[in-house]
Design a protein around this motif. Structure first.
Motif, PDB file in Angstrom:
ATOM      1  N   UNK A 277      30.082  32.783  43.398  1.00  0.00           N
ATOM      2  CA  UNK A 277      30.798  32.684  42.130  1.00  0.00           C
ATOM      3  C   UNK A 277      31.724  31.470  42.168  1.00  0.00           C
ATOM      4  N   UNK A 278      31.869  30.832  41.011  1.00  0.00           N
ATOM      5  CA  UNK A 278      32.704  29.634  40.904  1.00  0.00           C
ATOM      6  C   UNK A 278      33.638  29.779  39.708  1.00  0.00           C
ATOM      7  N   UNK A 279      34.895  29.384  39.923  1.00  0.00           N
ATOM      8  CA  UNK A 279      35.885  29.451  38.846  1.00  0.00           C
ATOM      9  C   UNK A 279      36.801  28.238  38.939  1.00  0.00           C
ATOM     10  N   UNK A 280      37.377  27.861  37.835  1.00  0.00           N
ATOM     11  CA  UNK A 280      38.353  26.779  37.807  1.00  0.00           C
ATOM     12  C   UNK A 280      39.409  27.026  38.890  1.00  0.00           C
ATOM     13  N   UNK A 321      35.775  22.023  49.883  1.00  0.00           N
ATOM     14  CA  UNK A 321      35.083  20.886  50.496  1.00  0.00           C
ATOM     15  C   UNK A 321      34.055  21.382  51.513  1.00  0.00           C
ATOM     16  N   UNK A 322      34.411  22.413  52.268  1.00  0.00           N
ATOM     17  CA  UNK A 322      33.455  22.988  53.220  1.00  0.00           C
ATOM     18  C   UNK A 322      32.276  23.611  52.485  1.00  0.00           C
ATOM     19  N   UNK A 323      32.547  24.265  51.360  1.00  0.00           N
ATOM     20  CA  UNK A 323      31.475  24.877  50.570  1.00  0.00           C
ATOM     21  C   UNK A 323      30.484  23.822  50.095  1.00  0.00           C
ATOM     22  N   UNK A 324      30.979  22.735  49.541  1.00  0.00           N
ATOM     23  CA  UNK A 324      30.092  21.688  49.045  1.00  0.00           C
ATOM     24  C   UNK A 324      29.311  21.050  50.182  1.00  0.00           C
ATOM     25  N   UNK A 325      29.966  20.853  51.315  1.00  0.00           N
ATOM     26  CA  UNK A 325      29.297  20.228  52.457  1.00  0.00           C
ATOM     27  C   UNK A 325      28.143  21.073  52.980  1.00  0.00           C
ATOM     28  N   UNK A 393      56.135  28.002  40.074  1.00  0.00           N
ATOM     29  CA  UNK A 393      55.595  27.425  41.299  1.00  0.00           C
ATOM     30  C   UNK A 393      55.705  25.899  41.358  1.00  0.00           C
ATOM     31  N   UNK A 394      56.186  25.292  40.286  1.00  0.00           N
ATOM     32  CA  UNK A 394      56.461  23.860  40.304  1.00  0.00           C
ATOM     33  C   UNK A 394      55.240  22.978  40.477  1.00  0.00           C
ATOM     34  N   UNK A 395      54.117  23.375  39.903  1.00  0.00           N
ATOM     35  CA  UNK A 395      52.861  22.647  40.098  1.00  0.00           C
ATOM     36  C   UNK A 395      52.605  21.704  38.922  1.00  0.00           C
ATOM     37  N   UNK A 396      52.196  20.481  39.247  1.00  0.00           N
ATOM     38  CA  UNK A 396      51.732  19.521  38.255  1.00  0.00           C
ATOM     39  C   UNK A 396      50.240  19.786  38.048  1.00  0.00           C
ATOM     40  N   UNK A 397      49.895  20.453  36.953  1.00  0.00           N
ATOM     41  CA  UNK A 397      48.517  20.886  36.749  1.00  0.00           C
ATOM     42  C   UNK A 397      47.573  19.703  36.598  1.00  0.00           C
ATOM     43  N   UNK A 398      48.003  18.650  35.909  1.00  0.00           N
ATOM     44  CA  UNK A 398      47.139  17.473  35.746  1.00  0.00           C
ATOM     45  C   UNK A 398      46.804  16.869  37.102  1.00  0.00           C
ATOM     46  N   UNK A 399      47.793  16.767  37.967  1.00  0.00           N
ATOM     47  CA  UNK A 399      47.549  16.226  39.310  1.00  0.00           C
ATOM     48  C   UNK A 399      46.647  17.165  40.112  1.00  0.00           C
ATOM     49  N   UNK A 400      46.823  18.456  39.899  1.00  0.00           N
ATOM     50  CA  UNK A 400      45.986  19.425  40.620  1.00  0.00           C
ATOM     51  C   UNK A 400      44.530  19.300  40.173  1.00  0.00           C
ATOM     52  N   UNK A 401      44.309  19.125  38.881  1.00  0.00           N
ATOM     53  CA  UNK A 401      42.937  18.956  38.412  1.00  0.00           C
ATOM     54  C   UNK A 401      42.314  17.683  38.990  1.00  0.00           C
ATOM     55  N   UNK A 402      43.097  16.639  39.115  1.00  0.00           N
ATOM     56  CA  UNK A 402      42.578  15.419  39.736  1.00  0.00           C
ATOM     57  C   UNK A 402      42.231  15.663  41.195  1.00  0.00           C
ATOM     58  N   UNK A 403      43.039  16.446  41.861  1.00  0.00           N
ATOM     59  CA  UNK A 403      42.790  16.766  43.273  1.00  0.00           C
ATOM     60  C   UNK A 403      41.463  17.489  43.453  1.00  0.00           C
ATOM     61  N   UNK A 408      34.880  19.979  40.413  1.00  0.00           N
ATOM     62  CA  UNK A 408      34.410  19.985  39.019  1.00  0.00           C
ATOM     63  C   UNK A 408      33.128  19.171  38.876  1.00  0.00           C
ATOM     64  N   UNK A 409      33.023  18.082  39.643  1.00  0.00           N
ATOM     65  CA  UNK A 409      31.826  17.250  39.574  1.00  0.00           C
ATOM     66  C   UNK A 409      30.595  17.988  40.093  1.00  0.00           C
ATOM     67  N   UNK A 410      30.790  18.867  41.055  1.00  0.00           N
ATOM     68  CA  UNK A 410      29.660  19.578  41.669  1.00  0.00           C
ATOM     69  C   UNK A 410      29.302  20.850  40.906  1.00  0.00           C
ATOM     70  N   UNK A 411      30.316  21.568  40.416  1.00  0.00           N
ATOM     71  CA  UNK A 411      30.074  22.831  39.724  1.00  0.00           C
ATOM     72  C   UNK A 411      30.804  22.796  38.369  1.00  0.00           C
ATOM     73  N   UNK A 412      30.087  22.861  37.267  1.00  0.00           N
ATOM     74  CA  UNK A 412      30.696  22.680  35.939  1.00  0.00           C
ATOM     75  C   UNK A 412      31.417  23.929  35.438  1.00  0.00           C
ATOM     76  N   UNK A 413      32.466  24.319  36.130  1.00  0.00           N
ATOM     77  CA  UNK A 413      33.231  25.479  35.700  1.00  0.00           C
ATOM     78  C   UNK A 413      34.040  25.119  34.468  1.00  0.00           C
ATOM     79  N   UNK A 414      34.261  26.100  33.615  1.00  0.00           N
ATOM     80  CA  UNK A 414      35.112  25.885  32.443  1.00  0.00           C
ATOM     81  C   UNK A 414      36.564  25.796  32.893  1.00  0.00           C
ATOM     82  N   UNK A 415      37.265  24.817  32.396  1.00  0.00           N
ATOM     83  CA  UNK A 415      38.687  24.661  32.743  1.00  0.00           C
ATOM     84  C   UNK A 415      39.505  25.646  31.906  1.00  0.00           C
TER      85      UNK A 415
END
Length: 417
Positions: A277-280, A321-325, A393-403, A408-415
């Motif tokens: 299973x894959x999720x955003x 990263x391990x999953x994709x590898x 939690x003080x998270x920058x979501x835009x930066x997290x999505x870039x991370x 996202x490139x490998x599995x087209x999950x809905x954001x």
């Protein structure tokens, strides 16, 4: 009538009840500074057994764990004791498994035939999926209490509840009494179907204690070694569990940890059907950090929600990263990727795809039981939890999505916003 929304407004500065204060401190009689030798000695004393099998790797992993726990400065005494007590329990389990296999070597001849194995990020629907499919009684599935104590210390009574189930129910009942909103996020019912992480615990190759700690030394050591032998040890435990059930039947298993061990999983279970299973990952972090942050009031002082989010963003990145590898270790003839938004939109369709892939007939009896589960367990049954990844939690979501762009490139999950 739907349950009300749940807003946990004290994650950063939790309200501490007397029960939580006691849990933070832990039992006075427990030696919170116990080392690897002490853990193994305690397991031997609890079982009157002595053979752990290959003890060298176990001792190394225990030494790493103990050192990592000492380096986790935010962990309460009670939080540390919980992990050490788990270590003693799983080592006692291992002693009983080794003893049983020595007395019944035919256990190792039992075939683990075409198991159905679910992998997926935490909070991506794997618990729902495994409990749902477990309604098909043709499949062997693993209850929480059975995963915690696979081999009974003494024969259970023929006409009463198993003491192992009673112990599990008592432990988790106390836990959920302290944290009443946990049922809305991840209930721990002793009789529910659980992850097979506990089976990897017995080879000290399980990431479950990472959910209660911040132990980078342990994580680095875990990733530095080949985990294939640990998956063969899990297979051995499944052979033991199969022996108790008469030796035949297909297993239904699940663990998020399998995502980062796909090659090892394939080596141990070459004829399995794999469902991933894959999720955003941003939605995963929203849910996971809130759940873990809620529990941290027992095991951490201070709770430090931003530190928790940083820790798990890095840990999930490593897992993905391990999953994709290793994803190509499984071909399309025996594996399938399920996107969370598609799963939620068409659960019956996903069911049929899994059954077709597994070569399992969807009988009228099984279909009725499975559809009954959906009717009994709608989403947000215990209330919808309100998350605040950015604020609390003080998270920058835009930066997290870039991370997580690589994922996202490998599995087209809905954001999920």
């Amino acid at each position: 009538m739907s349950a009300p929304d749940i807003l946990i407004d004290d994650l950063a500065d939790p309200r501490i009840t007397p029960a939580i204060a006691a849990a933070r401190e832990g039992p006075a009689a427990f030696d919170a500074e116990i080392d690897a030798d002490g853990i193994l000695a305690a397991a031997r004393a609890a079982t009157a057994l002595s053979d752990f099998g290959d003890e060298g790797p176990l001792r190394h992993r225990l030494n790493v764990l103990v050192q990592a726990l000492r380096e986790d400065e935010g962990l309460t005494r009670g939080g540390r004791i919980t992990i050490l007590d788990h270590a003693i329990r799983v080592m006692a389990n291992r002693l009983r498994i080794e003893d049983l296999v020595k007395r019944h070597p035919e256990i190792l001849d039992i075939r683990i035939d075409r198991p159905i194995i679910i992998a997926g990020l935490p909070r991506s629907g794997t618990t729902h999926l495994v409990n749902w499919l477990a309604r098909d009684t043709r499949l062997h599935s693993l209850t929480l209490w059975e995963s915690e104590e696979p081999v009974p210390a003494a024969p259970p009574p023929a006409d009463g509840p198993d003491p192992r189930e009673q112990r599990s129910a008592e432990f988790w009942g106390h836990f959920e009494a302290m944290l009443p909103h946990m049922a809305a996020m991840h209930g721990m019912d002793a009789a529910s179907i659980h992850e097979d992480n506990e089976l990897l615990y017995m080879d000290l190759a399980c990431y479950s204690w990472e959910f209660q700690t911040r132990i980078p030394r342990w994580i680095d050591d875990y990733f530095s070694r080949d985990r294939t032998d640990s998956y063969f040890y899990e297979k051995k435990v499944l052979q033991v569990l199969s022996w108790f059930r008469g030796g035949k039947g297909r297993w239904l298993l699940k663990s998020p940890q399998h995502m980062e061990n796909l090659a090892a999983l394939k080596a141990a279970f070459p004829d399995a059907t794999l469902v991933v299973t894959h999720r955003d990952p941003v939605a995963v972090l929203r849910s996971l950090t809130t759940m873990l942050g809620y529990g941290d009031r027992i095991r951490r002082d201070p709770t430090d929600p931003p530190g928790l989010a940083r820790h798990w963003a890095a840990r999930i990145e490593r897992l993905l990263r391990a999953c994709i590898a290793e994803r190509d270790a499984w071909g399309p003839e025996q594996s399938i990727d399920i996107l969370f938004h598609q799963y939620m939109a068409d659960q019956e369709g996903v069911l049929r795809r899994v059954y077709d892939l597994a070569g399992l007939d969807l009988t009228a009896e099984a279909e009725a039981a499975l559809l009954g589960y959906l009717a009994e367990n709608p989403r947000n049954l215990h209330g919808r939890v309100i998350y605040d990844l950015e604020g609390v939690f003080g998270v920058d979501v835009a930066a997290l999505r870039q991370r997580f762009a690589f994922y996202y490139d490998r599995f087209p999950v809905a954001r999920e916003d």
